[in-house]
Design a protein around this motif. Sequence first.
Motif, PDB file in Angstrom:
ATOM      1  N   VAL A   8       1.044  -1.246  -0.065  1.00  0.00           N
ATOM      2  CA  VAL A   8       0.030  -0.028   0.100  1.00  0.00           C
ATOM      3  C   VAL A   8       0.753   1.152   0.169  1.00  0.00           C
ATOM      4  O   VAL A   8       1.884   1.338   0.827  1.00  0.00           O
ATOM      5  N   VAL A   9       0.553   2.205  -0.965  1.00  0.00           N
ATOM      6  CA  VAL A   9       1.370   3.381  -1.058  1.00  0.00           C
ATOM      7  C   VAL A   9       0.425   4.553  -0.649  1.00  0.00           C
ATOM      8  O   VAL A   9      -0.844   4.569  -1.421  1.00  0.00           O
ATOM      9  N   LEU A  20       7.381   2.810  -7.529  1.00  0.00           N
ATOM     10  CA  LEU A  20       6.737   2.079  -8.238  1.00  0.00           C
ATOM     11  C   LEU A  20       7.912   0.987  -9.229  1.00  0.00           C
ATOM     12  O   LEU A  20       7.518  -0.224  -9.077  1.00  0.00           O
ATOM     13  N   GLN A  21       8.525   1.604  -9.730  1.00  0.00           N
ATOM     14  CA  GLN A  21       9.379   0.975 -10.698  1.00  0.00           C
ATOM     15  C   GLN A  21      10.262  -0.203  -9.692  1.00  0.00           C
ATOM     16  O   GLN A  21      10.306  -1.219 -10.274  1.00  0.00           O
ATOM     17  N   GLN A  22      10.659   0.259  -8.522  1.00  0.00           N
ATOM     18  CA  GLN A  22      11.561  -0.829  -7.582  1.00  0.00           C
ATOM     19  C   GLN A  22      10.547  -1.797  -7.135  1.00  0.00           C
ATOM     20  O   GLN A  22      11.051  -2.838  -6.931  1.00  0.00           O
ATOM     21  N   LEU A  33       0.398  -7.046  -5.970  1.00  0.00           N
ATOM     22  CA  LEU A  33      -0.270  -6.108  -6.029  1.00  0.00           C
ATOM     23  C   LEU A  33       0.088  -4.888  -5.212  1.00  0.00           C
ATOM     24  O   LEU A  33       0.551  -4.680  -4.226  1.00  0.00           O
ATOM     25  N   ILE A  34      -0.111  -3.602  -5.901  1.00  0.00           N
ATOM     26  CA  ILE A  34       0.302  -2.243  -5.391  1.00  0.00           C
ATOM     27  C   ILE A  34      -0.861  -1.387  -5.220  1.00  0.00           C
ATOM     28  O   ILE A  34      -1.356  -1.088  -6.363  1.00  0.00           O
ATOM     29  N   ILE A  55      -3.421  -0.549  -8.303  1.00  0.00           N
ATOM     30  CA  ILE A  55      -4.702  -0.154  -8.439  1.00  0.00           C
ATOM     31  C   ILE A  55      -4.661   1.560  -7.515  1.00  0.00           C
ATOM     32  O   ILE A  55      -3.916   1.471  -6.529  1.00  0.00           O
ATOM     33  N   TYR A  56      -5.297   1.992  -8.108  1.00  0.00           N
ATOM     34  CA  TYR A  56      -5.439   3.363  -7.767  1.00  0.00           C
ATOM     35  C   TYR A  56      -6.808   3.903  -6.745  1.00  0.00           C
ATOM     36  O   TYR A  56      -7.681   3.877  -7.618  1.00  0.00           O
TER      37      TYR A  56
END
Length: 260
Positions: A8-9, A20-22, A33-34, A55-56
């Motif tokens: 979760v960000v 995100l890239q890392q 999943l992010i 997912i945003y």
Amino acid sequence: MKYKDHYVVVNWNQKGPTLLQQLQSKDLDRRRLIVIVSGADEHAAAPKCDEDNVIYIEAPVGDASLQQACVNDAVSVMILADDVRTAERADTKTVMTILSIRQLQKEGGKPVPIIAEIRDPGKVDLASFAGDLKNGQVEVVSSDRLGVKLLCQAAVTPGVTQIYEELLTFGEHSDEFYSTKVPDKFVGSKFSDVIRLAAAARAEGICVIPVGIRRGDQLLLNSSDAEIGALSKDDFLFAISDNLSVMKKFLDRARGMNLS
């Protein structure tokens, strides 16, 4: 929708794309999943992502959006600092978010590691205290404080920034820090025994460098056997490895090796 074992960000800033890239690096053990939680009214709202594992959630950060992101079932929660507001307001927002997550966990969830970005180095202790919960863990990252220390290190040891860059970047043929709970085989042994096993495994092409032990809140880095004492089942082993797969190979190989 119910999410589990995901990242979760919370919030979004200029560090978001690199983060995100890392998190999507092939060096990681699996593609998780992010879930990004960021309000549409924020100046640096996260862009809509085409990746199928991102997912945003476009909503103000609060109990409702954090529950929607299933923070209680996440692998970890990362809170990015608001880099538009003043440092004081941004850090207050981060601390309040930590408190909200911890309250949700107290009400029925399991403690989940929280990694929080703080802009004012003076607020690091406050943010850590806000996240205190039995069996929980909060790691507070102050970019300013780390930057100053890195500048000092580079002044004393030129070239060290390249080493840090390597260790902090997930990628092919780059090495990173990994941690794992001390395996049962190592319990009661000395740290030097683990180093010896790593040296033996290196001869077989399994390259891992044990660097320290975390015991509760204490980090024992490159410490002597006398300082560390016998390894316990609650200790965590930190090591440098090319990727998590190599780390697991070492642990599997070590189980079949003689400690004496």
